[in-house]
Design an enzyme around this catalytic site. Structure first.
Site, PDB file in Angstrom:
ATOM      1  N   ASN A  45       1.456  -0.437   1.413  1.00  0.00           N
ATOM      2  CA  ASN A  45       1.381   0.387   2.619  1.00  0.00           C
ATOM      3  C   ASN A  45       0.412  -0.230   3.620  1.00  0.00           C
ATOM      4  OD1 ASN A  45      -0.537   1.162   0.639  1.00  0.00           O
ATOM      5  ND2 ASN A  45      -0.862   3.143   1.585  1.00  0.00           N
ATOM      6  N   GLU A  47      -1.480   1.040   7.003  1.00  0.00           N
ATOM      7  CA  GLU A  47      -1.764   2.176   7.883  1.00  0.00           C
ATOM      8  C   GLU A  47      -2.154   1.693   9.273  1.00  0.00           C
ATOM      9  OE1 GLU A  47      -4.543   4.626   5.703  1.00  0.00           O
ATOM     10  OE2 GLU A  47      -2.945   5.320   4.367  1.00  0.00           O
ATOM     11  N   CYS A  56       5.167   2.400   4.836  1.00  0.00           N
ATOM     12  CA  CYS A  56       5.087   2.647   3.392  1.00  0.00           C
ATOM     13  C   CYS A  56       5.382   1.358   2.612  1.00  0.00           C
ATOM     14  CB  CYS A  56       6.104   3.700   2.966  1.00  0.00           C
ATOM     15  SG  CYS A  56       5.672   5.378   3.429  1.00  0.00           S
ATOM     16  N   GLU A  58       7.252   0.923  -0.036  1.00  0.00           N
ATOM     17  CA  GLU A  58       8.654   0.754  -0.433  1.00  0.00           C
ATOM     18  C   GLU A  58       9.473   0.137   0.695  1.00  0.00           C
ATOM     19  OE1 GLU A  58       6.741   3.405  -0.623  1.00  0.00           O
ATOM     20  OE2 GLU A  58       7.338   4.776  -2.227  1.00  0.00           O
ATOM     21  N   CYS A  89       8.262   8.896  -0.533  1.00  0.00           N
ATOM     22  CA  CYS A  89       8.422   9.907   0.525  1.00  0.00           C
ATOM     23  C   CYS A  89       9.894  10.011   0.925  1.00  0.00           C
ATOM     24  CB  CYS A  89       7.551   9.559   1.730  1.00  0.00           C
ATOM     25  SG  CYS A  89       8.219   8.254   2.783  1.00  0.00           S
ATOM     26  N   CYS A  92      11.399   6.989   2.847  1.00  0.00           N
ATOM     27  CA  CYS A  92      11.710   5.837   1.979  1.00  0.00           C
ATOM     28  C   CYS A  92      12.965   6.108   1.154  1.00  0.00           C
ATOM     29  CB  CYS A  92      10.526   5.520   1.071  1.00  0.00           C
ATOM     30  SG  CYS A  92       9.167   4.724   1.967  1.00  0.00           S
TER      31      CYS A  92
HETATM   32  N1  THU Z   1       2.853   6.001   1.094  1.00  0.00           N
HETATM   33  C1  THU Z   1       3.641   4.971   0.669  1.00  0.00           C
HETATM   34  O1  THU Z   1       3.304   3.793   0.825  1.00  0.00           O
HETATM   35  N2  THU Z   1       4.812   5.279   0.065  1.00  0.00           N
HETATM   36  C2  THU Z   1       5.288   6.548  -0.112  1.00  0.00           C
HETATM   37  O2  THU Z   1       6.398   6.740  -0.559  1.00  0.00           O
HETATM   38  C3  THU Z   1       4.438   7.689   0.223  1.00  0.00           C
HETATM   39  C4  THU Z   1       3.189   7.394   0.961  1.00  0.00           C
HETATM   40  C5  THU Z   1       1.578   5.682   1.766  1.00  0.00           C
HETATM   41  C6  THU Z   1       1.547   6.030   3.226  1.00  0.00           C
HETATM   42  C7  THU Z   1       0.084   6.233   3.465  1.00  0.00           C
HETATM   43  O3  THU Z   1      -0.499   4.977   3.772  1.00  0.00           O
HETATM   44  C8  THU Z   1      -0.457   6.702   2.130  1.00  0.00           C
HETATM   45  O4  THU Z   1       0.538   6.414   1.165  1.00  0.00           O
HETATM   46  C9  THU Z   1      -0.792   8.170   2.083  1.00  0.00           C
HETATM   47  O5  THU Z   1       0.249   8.923   2.558  1.00  0.00           O
END
Ligand code: THU
Length: 134
Positions: A45, A47, A56, A58, A89, A92
């Site tokens: 991920n 941000e 994300c 994935e 999420c 994804c």
């Molecule tokens: N996140 C992912 O990388 N994948 C997911 O399927 C859910 C959330 C990340 C996004 C963010 O940087 C952190 O997890 C918290 O939400």
């Protein structure tokens, strides 16, 4: 899945997780996507100060695979820094369904607890291009 192969995918996902850029959430996620050609595509991920722009793990792994010319997959491993593995999420799930609706998922927690699922289980009736006539 072969235990050695799964262990290799978990190691690749953890290596990507170590590179996660998550200053806001401190929730580092790593993904390893196994292509049908045997290649592995990793993602973490990423941000952003503008929170909604966060990428994300994935979808980063999937985007890398597509950029490398791979669109068919055998499995996806996702590692999250919690004891009870987190699920991908909704965004994804929809993006993964575009290429691999039946994709086997291995969701791995901090202490190597593994939950198995599939994209279809997590997102039945994903939206498809056919619905819009495209
Ligand atoms: N996140 C992912 O990388 N994948 C997911 O399927 C859910 C959330 C990340 C996004 C963010 O940087 C952190 O997890 C918290 O939400």
């Amino acid at each position: 899945m072969d235990p050695g192969l799964l262990a290799m995918l978990i190691a690749k996902a953890r290596a990507a997780q170590a590179h996660a850029y998550a200053p806001a959430s401190r929730f580092a996620v790593g993904a390893a996507l196994l292509g049908v050609d045997g290649r592995v595509f990793a993602g973490c991920n990423v941000e952003n100060a503008s929170f909604g722009l966060t990428l994300c793990a994935e979808r980063n792994a999937l985007g890398t695979a597509v950029a490398e010319g791979v669109r068919a997959f055998h499995a996806l491993v996702v590692v999250t820094p919690v004891v009870e593995p987190a699920y991908p999420c909704g965004a994804c799930r929809q993006v993964l369904a575009e290429f691999a609706p039946k994709l086997p998922l291995f969701l791995v927690g901090r202490d190597d607890r593994i939950v198995r699922s599939t994209v279809e289980q997590l997102l039945p009736h994903a939206f498809r291009f056919e619905y819009s006539g495209t």
